[in-house]
Design an enzyme around this catalytic site. Structure first.
Site, mmCIF file in Angstrom:
data_model
loop_
_atom_site.group_PDB
_atom_site.id
_atom_site.type_symbol
_atom_site.label_atom_id
_atom_site.label_comp_id
_atom_site.label_asym_id
_atom_site.label_seq_id
_atom_site.Cartn_x
_atom_site.Cartn_y
_atom_site.Cartn_z
ATOM 1 N N CYS A 131 0.812 -1.216 0.000
ATOM 2 C CA CYS A 131 0.000 0.000 0.000
ATOM 3 C C CYS A 131 0.849 1.273 0.000
ATOM 4 C CB CYS A 131 -0.961 0.000 1.186
ATOM 5 S SG CYS A 131 -0.198 -0.424 2.761
ATOM 6 N N HIS A 243 -2.827 6.453 4.663
ATOM 7 C CA HIS A 243 -1.376 6.529 4.836
ATOM 8 C C HIS A 243 -0.877 7.878 4.340
ATOM 9 C CE1 HIS A 243 -1.461 2.471 5.991
ATOM 10 N NE2 HIS A 243 -0.792 1.901 5.014
#
Length: 340
Positions: A131, A243
């Site tokens: 990710c 994130h």
């Protein structure tokens, strides 16, 4: 004619997000099948606003007749079942870490290297990158095309959803415990995550880097350019979804902030929000539930000859996992690779 799709790991965070993404994007599926481990048999998972799927047993499922498998069950399970599904004739798009560095398995981010999907024919498997790597290479690709990247230094601020439902539950329970003066219990993370940051994601390696940091290095080189040097520090932060990354880039050629802005504005999958004022940047709270990689805080790095620094955020469950996997499936179909 539509496709038969199987979602492996359908009860997990990423599996549920895959089902949501398939429905939102009106993926051309005649049938979608939800698969998970034996303990989840019969569990109901949502597919779109109105449909509910009953989870079937992965161990006993016959993959014959399935066109695409979107798989996110964990590396050990993937090692066993992704080849089984591929042998039955499906193309497997695998979200786990197991296949990413296999030289016979393409590692794909559709905005960056869509042509690589054709490599699935070697093993019938396409790997979804980590990710944190996905959002970074989406941001780097337009700059690399413009001025050729030499070196990247990145510090990540990764949400607890990257560690699965257990990570999200641990942040919630520890936060609650602090407010009611209960003991802090930890099981998923090595230290308290509530009101703290932990510079440790995945296992430590012999050179002192963690495996998460290693992934960002080797995956970026495989996807974007093997000549790029990458050093990462990956940090878990008490954020539920999204994130963030502080990225410093050194180039072979001169590049200005204005040129970078122009490249990002034209780039697929990127939204530039860069105002040098209060609230003129994007944080994880704003990116949760959205598809793009958001770029902010762009500035020249005066410590090197050709350098820029920027901030980027993205929903790690969407672009960092589910959306990227569905986009790979769309690239397979769009490129005529499935023969329908």
């Amino acid at each position: 004619m539509g496709y038969r799709i199987a979602v492996v790991g359908a009860t997990g965070n990423v599996g549920r997000e895959i089902l949501t993404t398939l429905a939102e994007r009106n993926f051309p599926a005649d049938e979608v099948i939800a698969l998970a481990s034996e303990r989840s048999i019969g569990t109901e998972v949502s597919f779109g606003e109105d449909d509910v799927l009953k989870v079937l047993d992965l161990a006993s499922f016959d993959f014959r007749g399935i066109d695409i498998v979107l798989s996110s069950p964990g590396a050990k399970v993937s090692a066993q079942y992704s080849p089984k599904a591929a042998a039955a004739g499906a193309v497997v798009i695998d979200n786990t870490s197991h296949w990413r560095m296999d030289p016979d398995v393409p590692l794909v981010v559709p905005e960056v290297n869509p042509q690589a999907v054709a490599g699935f024919r070697k093993k019938g498997i396409i790997a979804n990158p980590n990710c944190s790597t996905i959002q970074m290479v989406v941001a780097l690709k337009p700059l690399h095309d413009l001025a050729t990247i030499r070196r990247v230094v990145v510090a990540t601020y990764q949400s607890v959803s990257g560690a699965g439902k257990e990570g999200m539950d641990e942040l919630f329970e520890q936060t609650r415990a602090i407010y009611v003066n209960d003991p802090i219990e930890k099981s998923k993370f090595t230290k308290q995550i509530a009101f703290n940051v932990i510079p440790h994601i995945d296992a430590f390696m012999d050179d002192g880097y963690t495996k998460e940091e290693w992934k960002m290095n080797v995956e970026t080189r495989k996807i974007l350019d093997p000549r790029i040097k990458v050093t990462a520090t990956c940090v878990r932060v008490p954020v539920f979804i999204g994130h963030s990354e502080a990225v410093n880039v050194e180039f072979e050629k001169p590049i200005t902030v204005e040129e970078a802005h122009a490249a990002w504005r034209k780039a697929p999958g990127v939204t530039l929000i860069d105002h040098r004022a209060n609230e003129g940047y994007v944080t994880p709270v704003e990116c949760a539930g959205d598809d793009p990689v958001f770029i902010s805080r762009v500035r020249e790095d005066f410590t090197v000859e050709n350098g820029l620094s920027f901030w980027c955020v993205s929903d790690n469950l969407r672009k960092g996992a589910a959306l990227n996997a569905v986009q790979i499936a769309e690239a397979l179909i769009g490129g005529g690779h499935l023969g329908k």
